[in-house]
Design a protein around this motif. Structure first.
Motif, PDB file in Angstrom:
ATOM      1  N   ARG A 160      65.922  51.718  -0.266  1.00 32.03           N
ATOM      2  CA  ARG A 160      65.343  50.466  -0.745  1.00 32.03           C
ATOM      3  C   ARG A 160      64.582  50.729  -2.032  1.00 32.03           C
ATOM      4  NH1 ARG A 160      64.037  49.966   4.861  1.00 32.03           N
ATOM      5  NH2 ARG A 160      65.231  48.289   5.850  1.00 32.03           N
ATOM      6  N   VAL A 161      64.703  49.793  -2.985  1.00 33.68           N
ATOM      7  CA  VAL A 161      63.935  49.903  -4.217  1.00 33.68           C
ATOM      8  C   VAL A 161      62.472  49.575  -3.961  1.00 33.68           C
ATOM      9  CG1 VAL A 161      63.655  48.997  -6.560  1.00 33.68           C
ATOM     10  CG2 VAL A 161      65.944  49.353  -5.623  1.00 33.68           C
ATOM     11  N   TRP A 162      62.234  48.674  -3.027  1.00 30.57           N
ATOM     12  CA  TRP A 162      60.876  48.215  -2.725  1.00 30.57           C
ATOM     13  C   TRP A 162      60.685  48.238  -1.212  1.00 30.57           C
ATOM     14  CZ3 TRP A 162      56.911  47.703  -5.884  1.00 30.57           C
ATOM     15  CH2 TRP A 162      55.767  47.006  -5.465  1.00 30.57           C
ATOM     16  N   PRO A 163      59.461  48.507  -0.716  1.00 26.13           N
ATOM     17  CA  PRO A 163      59.245  48.520   0.729  1.00 26.13           C
ATOM     18  C   PRO A 163      59.677  47.214   1.385  1.00 26.13           C
ATOM     19  CG  PRO A 163      57.319  49.374  -0.420  1.00 26.13           C
ATOM     20  CD  PRO A 163      58.232  48.822  -1.469  1.00 26.13           C
ATOM     21  N   THR A 165      58.397  45.901   4.057  1.00 27.41           N
ATOM     22  CA  THR A 165      57.152  45.185   4.341  1.00 27.41           C
ATOM     23  C   THR A 165      56.014  45.932   3.660  1.00 27.41           C
ATOM     24  OG1 THR A 165      56.644  46.438   6.346  1.00 27.41           O
ATOM     25  CG2 THR A 165      58.018  44.466   6.597  1.00 27.41           C
ATOM     26  N   MET A 166      54.960  45.224   3.328  1.00 27.72           N
ATOM     27  CA  MET A 166      53.829  45.848   2.649  1.00 27.72           C
ATOM     28  C   MET A 166      52.758  46.309   3.632  1.00 27.72           C
ATOM     29  SD  MET A 166      54.743  46.155  -0.372  1.00 27.72           S
ATOM     30  CE  MET A 166      53.217  46.757  -1.102  1.00 27.72           C
ATOM     31  N   THR A 167      53.169  46.594   4.871  1.00 27.29           N
ATOM     32  CA  THR A 167      52.270  47.247   5.812  1.00 27.29           C
ATOM     33  C   THR A 167      52.183  48.723   5.459  1.00 27.29           C
ATOM     34  OG1 THR A 167      54.070  47.759   7.334  1.00 27.29           O
ATOM     35  CG2 THR A 167      52.939  45.643   7.649  1.00 27.29           C
ATOM     36  N   ARG A 168      51.164  49.397   5.981  1.00 25.90           N
ATOM     37  CA  ARG A 168      51.028  50.825   5.700  1.00 25.90           C
ATOM     38  C   ARG A 168      52.260  51.587   6.177  1.00 25.90           C
ATOM     39  NH1 ARG A 168      49.185  55.348   8.386  1.00 25.90           N
ATOM     40  NH2 ARG A 168      48.310  56.963   7.019  1.00 25.90           N
ATOM     41  N   ALA A 169      52.754  51.250   7.373  1.00 24.42           N
ATOM     42  CA  ALA A 169      53.924  51.940   7.909  1.00 24.42           C
ATOM     43  C   ALA A 169      55.158  51.679   7.052  1.00 24.42           C
ATOM     44  CB  ALA A 169      54.177  51.491   9.349  1.00 24.42           C
ATOM     45  N   GLY A 170      55.343  50.429   6.619  1.00 19.20           N
ATOM     46  CA  GLY A 170      56.507  50.096   5.793  1.00 19.20           C
ATOM     47  C   GLY A 170      56.470  50.807   4.450  1.00 19.20           C
ATOM     48  N   ILE A 171      55.279  50.885   3.862  1.00 19.75           N
ATOM     49  CA  ILE A 171      55.136  51.570   2.571  1.00 19.75           C
ATOM     50  C   ILE A 171      55.401  53.068   2.729  1.00 19.75           C
ATOM     51  CG2 ILE A 171      53.477  52.232   0.788  1.00 19.75           C
ATOM     52  CD1 ILE A 171      52.158  49.506   1.150  1.00 19.75           C
ATOM     53  N   MET A 172      54.892  53.662   3.794  1.00 20.85           N
ATOM     54  CA  MET A 172      55.115  55.092   4.004  1.00 20.85           C
ATOM     55  C   MET A 172      56.582  55.397   4.245  1.00 20.85           C
ATOM     56  SD  MET A 172      51.812  56.127   6.347  1.00 20.85           S
ATOM     57  CE  MET A 172      52.385  57.815   6.527  1.00 20.85           C
ATOM     58  N   HIS A 173      57.262  54.528   4.983  1.00 19.46           N
ATOM     59  CA  HIS A 173      58.701  54.703   5.206  1.00 19.46           C
ATOM     60  C   HIS A 173      59.441  54.684   3.873  1.00 19.46           C
ATOM     61  CE1 HIS A 173      62.528  53.256   7.531  1.00 19.46           C
ATOM     62  NE2 HIS A 173      62.685  54.414   6.918  1.00 19.46           N
ATOM     63  N   HIS A 174      59.171  53.699   3.055  1.00 22.55           N
ATOM     64  CA  HIS A 174      59.803  53.588   1.739  1.00 22.55           C
ATOM     65  C   HIS A 174      59.431  54.779   0.853  1.00 22.55           C
ATOM     66  CE1 HIS A 174      59.412  52.406  -2.554  1.00 22.55           C
ATOM     67  NE2 HIS A 174      60.601  51.881  -2.358  1.00 22.55           N
ATOM     68  N   LEU A 178      62.343  57.189  -0.580  1.00 23.72           N
ATOM     69  CA  LEU A 178      62.586  57.175  -2.020  1.00 23.72           C
ATOM     70  C   LEU A 178      62.276  58.540  -2.631  1.00 23.72           C
ATOM     71  CD1 LEU A 178      63.333  55.422  -4.498  1.00 23.72           C
ATOM     72  CD2 LEU A 178      60.898  54.930  -4.762  1.00 23.72           C
ATOM     73  N   GLY A 179      61.187  59.161  -2.189  1.00 15.85           N
ATOM     74  CA  GLY A 179      60.836  60.482  -2.704  1.00 15.85           C
ATOM     75  C   GLY A 179      61.886  61.521  -2.383  1.00 15.85           C
ATOM     76  N   ALA A 180      62.443  61.469  -1.172  1.00 14.70           N
ATOM     77  CA  ALA A 180      63.481  62.424  -0.784  1.00 14.70           C
ATOM     78  C   ALA A 180      64.750  62.211  -1.599  1.00 14.70           C
ATOM     79  CB  ALA A 180      63.769  62.289   0.707  1.00 14.70           C
ATOM     80  N   LEU A 181      65.109  60.951  -1.793  1.00 12.10           N
ATOM     81  CA  LEU A 181      66.336  60.644  -2.530  1.00 12.10           C
ATOM     82  C   LEU A 181      66.258  61.127  -3.982  1.00 12.10           C
ATOM     83  CD1 LEU A 181      69.084  59.118  -2.624  1.00 12.10           C
ATOM     84  CD2 LEU A 181      67.796  57.105  -3.380  1.00 12.10           C
ATOM     85  N   VAL A 329      64.724  56.183 -14.584  1.00  9.54           N
ATOM     86  CA  VAL A 329      64.605  56.005 -13.139  1.00  9.54           C
ATOM     87  C   VAL A 329      63.611  57.009 -12.568  1.00  9.54           C
ATOM     88  CG1 VAL A 329      65.835  56.237 -10.940  1.00  9.54           C
ATOM     89  CG2 VAL A 329      66.888  54.998 -12.838  1.00  9.54           C
ATOM     90  N   SER A 330      63.674  58.259 -13.040  1.00  9.74           N
ATOM     91  CA  SER A 330      62.746  59.284 -12.567  1.00  9.74           C
ATOM     92  C   SER A 330      61.301  58.894 -12.871  1.00  9.74           C
ATOM     93  CB  SER A 330      63.078  60.626 -13.234  1.00  9.74           C
ATOM     94  OG  SER A 330      62.161  61.622 -12.842  1.00  9.74           O
ATOM     95  N   GLY A 331      61.042  58.426 -14.096  1.00  9.23           N
ATOM     96  CA  GLY A 331      59.691  58.025 -14.471  1.00  9.23           C
ATOM     97  C   GLY A 331      59.190  56.839 -13.675  1.00  9.23           C
ATOM     98  N   LEU A 332      60.047  55.837 -13.504  1.00  7.38           N
ATOM     99  CA  LEU A 332      59.640  54.650 -12.752  1.00  7.38           C
ATOM    100  C   LEU A 332      59.439  54.969 -11.270  1.00  7.38           C
ATOM    101  CD1 LEU A 332      61.918  51.915 -14.387  1.00  7.38           C
ATOM    102  CD2 LEU A 332      59.491  52.391 -14.828  1.00  7.38           C
TER     103      LEU A 332
END
Length: 373
Positions: A160-163, A165-174, A178-181, A329-332
């Motif tokens: 996903r480009v964006w989480p 949901t904007m819950t803490r869990a949803g943000i951490m999942h995203h 994204l970091g791994a990818l 993409v890397s910078g963003l």
């Protein structure tokens, strides 16, 4: 694993915003040439590398009373010469005939100048450069620890480009997915940035290929004393000799002596060199214009040649538009990851789950349970 998770969270919370700003400024700087072509007259002119044009331009620019110290010549993507003066922030853009188009005495007068000053120096000169390098190393540790933390949750990976949901869990999942990818791109950006800012780190990376002493010796300028700069120096002779020494190479930077007894230096870029301004050098006596020394970048030690790849890879000066988009993409991604890490950390520094049941209801029990620990 708990200690690693704690270290990762605190690192993100404390330096995430700075990493985000470095990522955003880097993404913008990748497109600096396009910005200048759209906003500065003559920036879209075709590059001219004929001897007559270069010699006439150098004679005109260096004959002025307030002459610059060096001229960075136009490229295929940017039809402007950049003039740099002895005053640290004083600079100018000139067309390829030597006529000044825009001049400034402070980096704040030009958006690309202050953006670069922030990205490379954090507005603090050499000290900021060291801090920036340290941030790059911290970012590397951030990526590597993030990969370790992500691995047990890899089966619930979602792109996903964006989480969602904007819950803490949803943000951490995203954040983790994204970091791994994008980890390979982030490692490339952070490692090359840190290597350019921290000499010891660069030397450590090249140590398996060439010793520090060997690389230092190869980059030492010639110990030859030059005469005073002639007022009527034959620049056609100078440029012709440089081109004869490295046939087919671009003339990239012309630099006058910094002090009495110094030499005129011309940097050249051979076709095989990725570094946009090259590392092939030719030196001339300022009085006679005679070539007194040269250095072929292709004959440098392997470690030095590898170090010369840092900047073109970091700033997307190779690979054309596709690679510029990749590094954008890397910078963003670094911007997004850093910013959201700050949001989640300062929203709950302890890391303890709050209202876990409500979060699970909104985002799904199986996924969010793993990201609320």
């Amino acid at each position: 694993m708990r200690l690693l998770r704690l270290l990762h969270r605190w690192t993100g919370g404390l330096i995430g915003l700075l990493l985000a700003l470095l990522g955003l400024s880097g993404a913008l700087l990748v497109h600096e040439d396009a910005f200048l072509r759209a906003t500065v007259p003559h920036a879209a002119d075709a590059q001219r590398q004929d001897t007559a044009t270069l010699a006439a331009m150098a004679a005109k620019v260096f004959a002025t009373e307030d002459r610059p110290r060096s001229i960075v010549l136009a490229t295929e993507r940017l039809g402007l010469n950049k003039l740099s003066y002895n005053t640290e922030e004083k600079a100018a853009y000139a067309d390829q005939d030597g006529a000044v188009i825009q001049a400034w005495t402070s980096n704040w007068d030009r958006p690309e100048a202050w953006l670069f000053d922030f990205h490379h120096h954090l507005f603090n000169g050499d000290a900021g450069e060291i801090v920036g390098g340290a941030l790059g190393l911290a970012g590397l540790a951030f990526v590597l620890t993030g990969l370790i933390l992500w691995w047990p949750t890899r089966r619930v990976f979602h792109l996903r480009v964006w989480p969602r949901t904007m819950t803490r869990a949803g943000i951490m999942h995203h954040h983790r997915d994204l970091g791994a990818l994008l980890a390979p791109l982030l490692i490339l950006s952070l490692a090359t940035g840190a290597a350019m800012n921290l000499k010891w780190f660069s030397e450590a990376l090249r140590a398996p290929f060439s010793s520090t002493a060997t690389m230092a010796k190869a980059s030492t300028p010639p110990k030859i004393k030059g005469g005073p700069l002639a007022k009527d120096l034959d620049w056609i002779k100078v440029v012709s000799q440089a081109k004869a020494r490295f046939p087919g190479a671009e003339v990239r930077i012309i630099t006058l002596p910094a002090k009495a007894g110094g030499l005129i230096q011309i940097r050249m870029r051979q076709q095989a060199e990725w570094l946009p301004n090259g590392r092939s050098m030719v030196w001339f006596d300022p009085t006679t214009g005679a070539m007194v020394a040269s250095r072929d970048a292709q004959s440098l030690p392997l470690g030095s040649r590898l170090a010369n790849l840092d900047y073109p890879l970091h700033a997307a000066k190779v690979g054309g538009l596709p690679y510029r988009l990749v590094m954008t993409v890397s910078g963003l991604a670094l911007t997004l990851l850093g910013a959201l890490s700050v949001v989640t950390f300062w929203g709950n520094p302890s890391g303890r789950p709050r209202r876990a049941s409500a979060a699970m209801t909104r985002s799904g029990p199986d996924v969010d349970r793993q990201y609320s620990r």
